[in-house]
Write an enzyme that holds these catalytic residues in place. Structure first.
Site, PDB file in Angstrom:
ATOM      1  N   ASN A   9       0.843  -1.388  -0.109  1.00 51.88           N
ATOM      2  CA  ASN A   9       0.063   0.069   0.270  1.00 51.88           C
ATOM      3  C   ASN A   9       0.974   1.220   0.077  1.00 51.88           C
ATOM      4  O   ASN A   9       1.382   1.618   0.897  1.00 51.88           O
ATOM      5  CB  ASN A   9      -0.589  -0.225   1.430  1.00 51.88           C
ATOM      6  CG  ASN A   9      -1.907   1.064   1.267  1.00 51.88           C
ATOM      7  OD1 ASN A   9      -1.821   1.996   0.291  1.00 51.88           O
ATOM      8  ND2 ASN A   9      -2.747   0.949   2.216  1.00 51.88           N
ATOM      9  N   ARG A  84      -2.585  -2.207  -3.388  1.00 52.59           N
ATOM     10  CA  ARG A  84      -4.166  -1.446  -3.135  1.00 52.59           C
ATOM     11  C   ARG A  84      -3.581  -0.265  -4.016  1.00 52.59           C
ATOM     12  O   ARG A  84      -2.802   0.612  -4.066  1.00 52.59           O
ATOM     13  CB  ARG A  84      -3.969  -0.937  -1.916  1.00 52.59           C
ATOM     14  CG  ARG A  84      -5.019  -0.156  -1.524  1.00 52.59           C
ATOM     15  CD  ARG A  84      -5.207   0.560  -0.190  1.00 52.59           C
ATOM     16  NE  ARG A  84      -6.387   1.477  -0.016  1.00 52.59           N
ATOM     17  CZ  ARG A  84      -6.273   2.628   0.421  1.00 52.59           C
ATOM     18  NH1 ARG A  84      -5.318   3.055   1.198  1.00 52.59           N
ATOM     19  NH2 ARG A  84      -7.351   3.190   0.574  1.00 52.59           N
ATOM     20  N   HIS A 173     -13.034   2.521   0.030  1.00 54.99           N
ATOM     21  CA  HIS A 173     -13.015   1.691   1.051  1.00 54.99           C
ATOM     22  C   HIS A 173     -13.856   0.294   0.686  1.00 54.99           C
ATOM     23  O   HIS A 173     -14.358  -0.641   1.378  1.00 54.99           O
ATOM     24  CB  HIS A 173     -13.743   2.040   2.168  1.00 54.99           C
ATOM     25  CG  HIS A 173     -13.203   3.212   3.347  1.00 54.99           C
ATOM     26  ND1 HIS A 173     -13.881   4.220   3.769  1.00 54.99           N
ATOM     27  CD2 HIS A 173     -11.802   3.478   3.607  1.00 54.99           C
ATOM     28  CE1 HIS A 173     -13.028   4.929   4.670  1.00 54.99           C
ATOM     29  NE2 HIS A 173     -11.871   4.533   4.218  1.00 54.99           N
ATOM     30  N   ARG A 234     -11.656  15.513   7.883  1.00 52.31           N
ATOM     31  CA  ARG A 234     -12.372  15.804   6.458  1.00 52.31           C
ATOM     32  C   ARG A 234     -14.028  15.857   7.029  1.00 52.31           C
ATOM     33  O   ARG A 234     -14.405  15.447   7.756  1.00 52.31           O
ATOM     34  CB  ARG A 234     -12.489  14.604   5.645  1.00 52.31           C
ATOM     35  CG  ARG A 234     -11.429  14.325   4.788  1.00 52.31           C
ATOM     36  CD  ARG A 234     -11.303  13.147   4.039  1.00 52.31           C
ATOM     37  NE  ARG A 234     -10.365  12.184   4.279  1.00 52.31           N
ATOM     38  CZ  ARG A 234     -10.088  10.913   3.814  1.00 52.31           C
ATOM     39  NH1 ARG A 234     -11.309  10.547   3.185  1.00 52.31           N
ATOM     40  NH2 ARG A 234      -9.365  10.044   4.275  1.00 52.31           N
ATOM     41  N   GLU A 378      -8.171  -5.588   5.173  1.00 52.37           N
ATOM     42  CA  GLU A 378      -8.075  -5.493   3.663  1.00 52.37           C
ATOM     43  C   GLU A 378      -6.875  -6.230   3.106  1.00 52.37           C
ATOM     44  O   GLU A 378      -7.010  -6.448   1.874  1.00 52.37           O
ATOM     45  CB  GLU A 378      -7.912  -3.787   3.590  1.00 52.37           C
ATOM     46  CG  GLU A 378      -9.078  -3.002   4.030  1.00 52.37           C
ATOM     47  CD  GLU A 378      -8.967  -1.690   3.910  1.00 52.37           C
ATOM     48  OE1 GLU A 378      -9.252  -0.757   3.000  1.00 52.37           O
ATOM     49  OE2 GLU A 378      -8.725  -1.011   5.109  1.00 52.37           O
TER      50      GLU A 378
END
Ligand code: AMP
Length: 393
Positions: A9, A84, A173, A234, A378
């Protein structure tokens, strides 16, 4: 031959990696190369062995060579590499092997995620050099959501903006939502094809997804990961006129507004204290009013989005909490469920405090529907997709 997969990743100045066995689901080694591009670049790892080393002024390529050397030293091998990748656009609705053609198609998508995709591509190119001859696979955050119907993915904008520029809701996601929904079906001992699920991934980034029969039918994030729920830094949803308003009244540039919405808002902006839910819960308990406000807005907006997502499902069998907050914060889960009495999700306070550990993850009373806590993984999804593609299963 080893069936292990190296999962990578790549961020702008870091590489997270994990050597995973896709069949057993075990992680053999995981680690992080960080501060890449600076004099403090360093690699640390844990698992089969643990340690750290400085990498000098390493960039992504040198860090990947450091990982190759580490695997060799530990006598660990892999059959492929899974990357990823943040944005697959409409081009990629499932994971695919890295070839010159697929990489070119990914490059053509980069305008949709200018902060993330170029870094992912850089990581793939560096890995091709560092591990020559080893098959590589791209696994996209957006791919799971490509099953959303048009009423869920279209913005009410001139249709040409969708047709010509690809402006639509994509969702993110996806690997996490896919993993926890599959896991929920296993734990409920029911085929995923029969289930109506909502999964709430609550970490630094937060999104919730409606999953019907194993397919994503709506999600809270949009063209970018800024849309939807309140997150660590965010804002999530805001009035689209806010950009112009802030530019005019505070004389901010567009990039300053963007920075404000992405890095200075959410839990951090509301509380003025922290983007970390743990720290906010502690501050709230100590009487910090702004921390209490931030948590209240976070939970309210989450519950409101969960209720909205039931429209895409028509019914609900299970609500899943995952991600750092979803997996660990009993108060956030309790307060969210308390705002949703009409969904008949009655919290089991004791099971919730134990994060559903002794109860297949279930944290509600009664049987249907239920709420569950399922730790996400993940990397294992990426390892499994990669194994399937490289071994031709
Ligand atoms: P992630 O991005 O999935 O690593 O999640 C990070 C978020 O999880 C941060 O907001 C952390 O504060 C939150 N988190 C981790 N552990 C806890 C905990 N025990 N209680 C509340 N929040 C937690």
């Amino acid at each position: 031959m080893s069936k292990n997969i190296l999962v990578i990743n790549c961020g702008s100045s870091s590489i997270k990696f994990s050597l995973a066995d896709p069949l057993s689901g075990k992680h053999l080694l995981s680690g992080l190369a960080e501060k890449l591009g600076s004099a403090d670049a360093a690699l640390e790892w844990k698992g089969a062995d643990s340690g750290s080393k400085t990498l000098g002024q390493a960039g992504h390529r040198e860090a990947l060579l450091g990982i190759v050397a580490l695997l060799q030293k530990l006598n660990l091998s892999c059959e492929g590499i899974g990357h990823r990748v943040v944005h697959g656009g409409e081009k990629f609705s499932k994971s695919c092997e890295v070839t010159d053609e697929s990489l070119a198609a990914l490059e053509a998508n980069s305008h949709l995620a200018p902060l993330h995709n170029p870094v992912n591509i850089q990581g793939i190119e560096a890995a091709r050099e560092a591990f020559p001859g080893l098959p590589q696979v791209m696994v996209f955050d957006t791919a799971f959501h490509q099953t959303m119907p048009r009423q869920a993915y279209l913005y009410a904008l001139p249709y040409e903006l969708y047709q010509q520029e690809g402006i639509r809701r994509y969702g993110f996601h996806g690997t996490s939502h896919r993993y926890v929904c599959t896991e929920a079906a296993k734990r409920l001992n029911r085929p995923i094809e029969e289930l109506a699920l909502i999964s709430a991934h609550l970490g630094n980034g937060c999104s919730a997804t409606a999953v019907l029969g194993g397919k994503s039918v709506d999600t809270t994030m949009g063209l970018t990961p800024l849309e939807g729920l309140v997150m660590g830094t965010r804002s999530g949803d805001i009035d689209p006129s806010l950009h112009e308003f802030l530019c005019n009244t505070l004389n901010l540039s567009l990039s300053e507004v963007s920075n404000l919405l992405n890095k200075e808002s959410g839990l951090l902006g509301l509380s003025g204290h922290s983007n970390d839910m743990r720290a906010l819960l502690e501050a709230e308990a100590a009487g910090n009013e702004r921390a209490a406000i931030a948590i209240q807005v976070f939970v309210y907006r989450l519950a409101k989005s969960i209720a909205a997502l039931t429209v895409a499902l028509g019914r609900l069998d299970a609500l899943i909490f995952t991600g750092g907050i979803g997996e660990n914060s009993a108060p956030v889960r309790q307060r969210t469920l308390e705002l949703l009495p009409f969904l008949h999700l009655q919290p089991d306070t004791e099971a919730n405090l134990q994060h559903g550990r002794d109860n297949q993850g279930i944290i509600t009373l009664g049987t249907q529907p239920c709420a569950m806590v399922i730790p996400t993984d993940e990397e294992i999804v990426i390892a499994r997709d990669t194994h399937k593609l490289v071994s031709g299963i």
